[in-house]
Design an enzyme around this catalytic site. Structure first.
Site, short mmCIF file in Angstrom:
data_model
loop_
_atom_site.label_atom_id
_atom_site.label_comp_id
_atom_site.label_asym_id
_atom_site.label_seq_id
_atom_site.Cartn_x
_atom_site.Cartn_y
_atom_site.Cartn_z
N ARG A 1 9.01 30.32 -15.25
CA ARG A 1 10.46 30.10 -15.28
C ARG A 1 10.89 29.26 -16.48
O ARG A 1 12.07 29.12 -16.74
CB ARG A 1 10.99 29.58 -13.94
N GLU B 1 -17.63 26.90 -2.28
CA GLU B 1 -17.72 25.49 -2.66
C GLU B 1 -17.29 25.26 -4.10
O GLU B 1 -17.39 24.16 -4.62
CB GLU B 1 -19.15 24.97 -2.46
N PRO C 1 -9.65 21.10 -7.14
CA PRO C 1 -8.98 19.97 -6.48
C PRO C 1 -9.23 18.64 -7.19
O PRO C 1 -8.45 17.70 -7.02
CB PRO C 1 -9.59 19.93 -5.08
N ASP D 1 17.13 21.58 -13.14
CA ASP D 1 16.25 21.47 -11.98
C ASP D 1 15.78 20.05 -11.74
O ASP D 1 15.71 19.24 -12.67
CB ASP D 1 14.96 22.29 -12.22
N1 SAM Z 1 -15.93 21.95 -2.63
C1 SAM Z 1 -14.77 21.88 -3.48
C2 SAM Z 1 -14.37 20.42 -3.64
O1 SAM Z 1 -14.60 19.63 -2.74
O2 SAM Z 1 -13.75 20.09 -4.67
C3 SAM Z 1 -13.61 22.63 -2.87
C4 SAM Z 1 -13.75 24.10 -3.00
S1 SAM Z 1 -12.35 24.96 -2.40
C5 SAM Z 1 -12.80 25.34 -0.76
C6 SAM Z 1 -12.49 26.52 -3.20
C7 SAM Z 1 -11.66 26.65 -4.44
O3 SAM Z 1 -10.29 26.59 -4.12
C8 SAM Z 1 -11.86 25.64 -5.52
O4 SAM Z 1 -12.98 25.92 -6.32
C9 SAM Z 1 -10.58 25.77 -6.32
O5 SAM Z 1 -10.63 26.85 -7.23
C10 SAM Z 1 -9.57 26.10 -5.25
N2 SAM Z 1 -8.77 24.95 -4.78
C11 SAM Z 1 -8.79 24.41 -3.54
N3 SAM Z 1 -7.91 23.40 -3.45
C12 SAM Z 1 -7.30 23.30 -4.64
C13 SAM Z 1 -6.31 22.43 -5.17
N4 SAM Z 1 -5.76 21.47 -4.45
N5 SAM Z 1 -5.91 22.62 -6.46
C14 SAM Z 1 -6.48 23.59 -7.21
N6 SAM Z 1 -7.43 24.44 -6.76
C15 SAM Z 1 -7.85 24.30 -5.51
#
Ligand code: SAM
Length: 261
Positions: free
Chosen positions: A169, A132, A105, A184
């Site tokens: 795509r 996490e 994220p 697109d």
């Molecule tokens: N504790 C982390 C943080 O606050 O950044 C969030 C962990 S999340 C519950 C678990 C996993 O989901 C992340 O390690 C990532 O691989 C994925 N993930 C969750 N949201 C995402 C997003 N918006 N974009 C990309 N990957 C995401």
């Protein structure tokens, strides 16, 4: 294009990769997508892939060893076999390297231009986090940490699938009609305009006359104008960077006159 998707939940990924356009592209050999279970690389009878965070705190963290082994396995199956992480990944070795993408994220925001960039690559390796997230040392392997938006999902599988769909795509041959990707939303810097199909009238709602007449120049002009109108209304920010022609500016002036500034 070769794609490895590394996950502890492979079953979450199969459906979207087996159906419809991606499924057909895989059958045709245009995409070689391999789902790898990180758990297969976890040692011991219990094949543990996560553990408590050092220093305390809530939640679990994905262990580095199984992810390193799974990435090394994926690299060995790809065109850049000589790259041995992590040392081999600290600089670009001759002949290129795979793009190793951590779903995160906090990463770089994914968009159409980024998808186009990744569609040029020969080998993509996606690492899906859970809990996490992953042990920080995993980042030594990673070329790109990528976010699909400012919200937190339970795992990286859906982000990886979203990215694989958008990237695929753009791989030549994957879409039956490559023109449709070129038109697109975002591909031209604008949103795509409205589309209609039969019937010509539905519950009193008529398809615009110009589309029924078969005058291709008039249709192209109408489509461009409606794409500009929609972009102006919904995403005016895009008009600041879209490559606009003199004719586009005239169309925008017409739209302004029709709708008010
Ligand atoms: N504790 C982390 C943080 O606050 O950044 C969030 C962990 S999340 C519950 C678990 C996993 O989901 C992340 O390690 C990532 O691989 C994925 N993930 C969750 N949201 C995402 C997003 N918006 N974009 C990309 N990957 C995401």
């Amino acid at each position: 294009m070769l794609i490895h998707l590394l996950t502890i939940h492979p079953a979450l990924c199969y459906g979207p990769l087996e159906e419809a356009i991606l499924g057909r592209a895989r059958e045709k050999g245009l995409l070689d997508i391999r789902v790898v279970n990180i758990r297969d690389f976890a040692p011991g009878r219990h094949q543990i892939t996560d553990d408590y965070p050092y220093g305390g705190g809530v939640g679990l963290v994905m262990k580095p060893e199984p992810i390193f082994l799974a990435v090394e396995h994926a690299i060995r199956q790809g065109p850049y076999r000589e790259v041995v992480p992590p040392e081999g990944l600290t600089g670009p070795p001759p002949g290129g390297r795979p793009r190793i993408l951590l779903m995160d994220p906090a990463g770089r925001r994914f968009d159409q231009a980024y998808a186009r960039e990744l569609a040029q690559e020969e080998h993509l390796i996606f690492i899906c986090g859970r809990y996490e997230g992953v042990d920080e040392r995993v980042r030594l392997l990673v070329t790109d940490a990528v976010s699909i938006g400012d919200y937190v999902l339970t795992g990286g599988e859906l982000p990886a699938l979203v990215m694989i769909d958008a990237i695929s795509r753009m791989v030549p041959g994957v879409l039956g009609d490559q023109q449709s990707a070129q038109d697109d939303s975002f591909a031209t810097g604008l949103l795509e305009g409205p589309s209609y199909t039969r019937p010509p009238e539905f519950r009193g709602l008529r398809v615009p006359e110009v589309l029924l007449r078969g005058d291709h120049r008039a249709i192209a002009r109408w489509r461009r104008k409606e794409a500009l109108r929609r972009t102006r209304r919904l995403r005016p920010d895009l008009l600041l960077t879209a490559p606009l022609t003199e004719e586009d500016r005239q169309l925008l002036a017409e739209i302004e006159a029709e709708e008010g500034a």
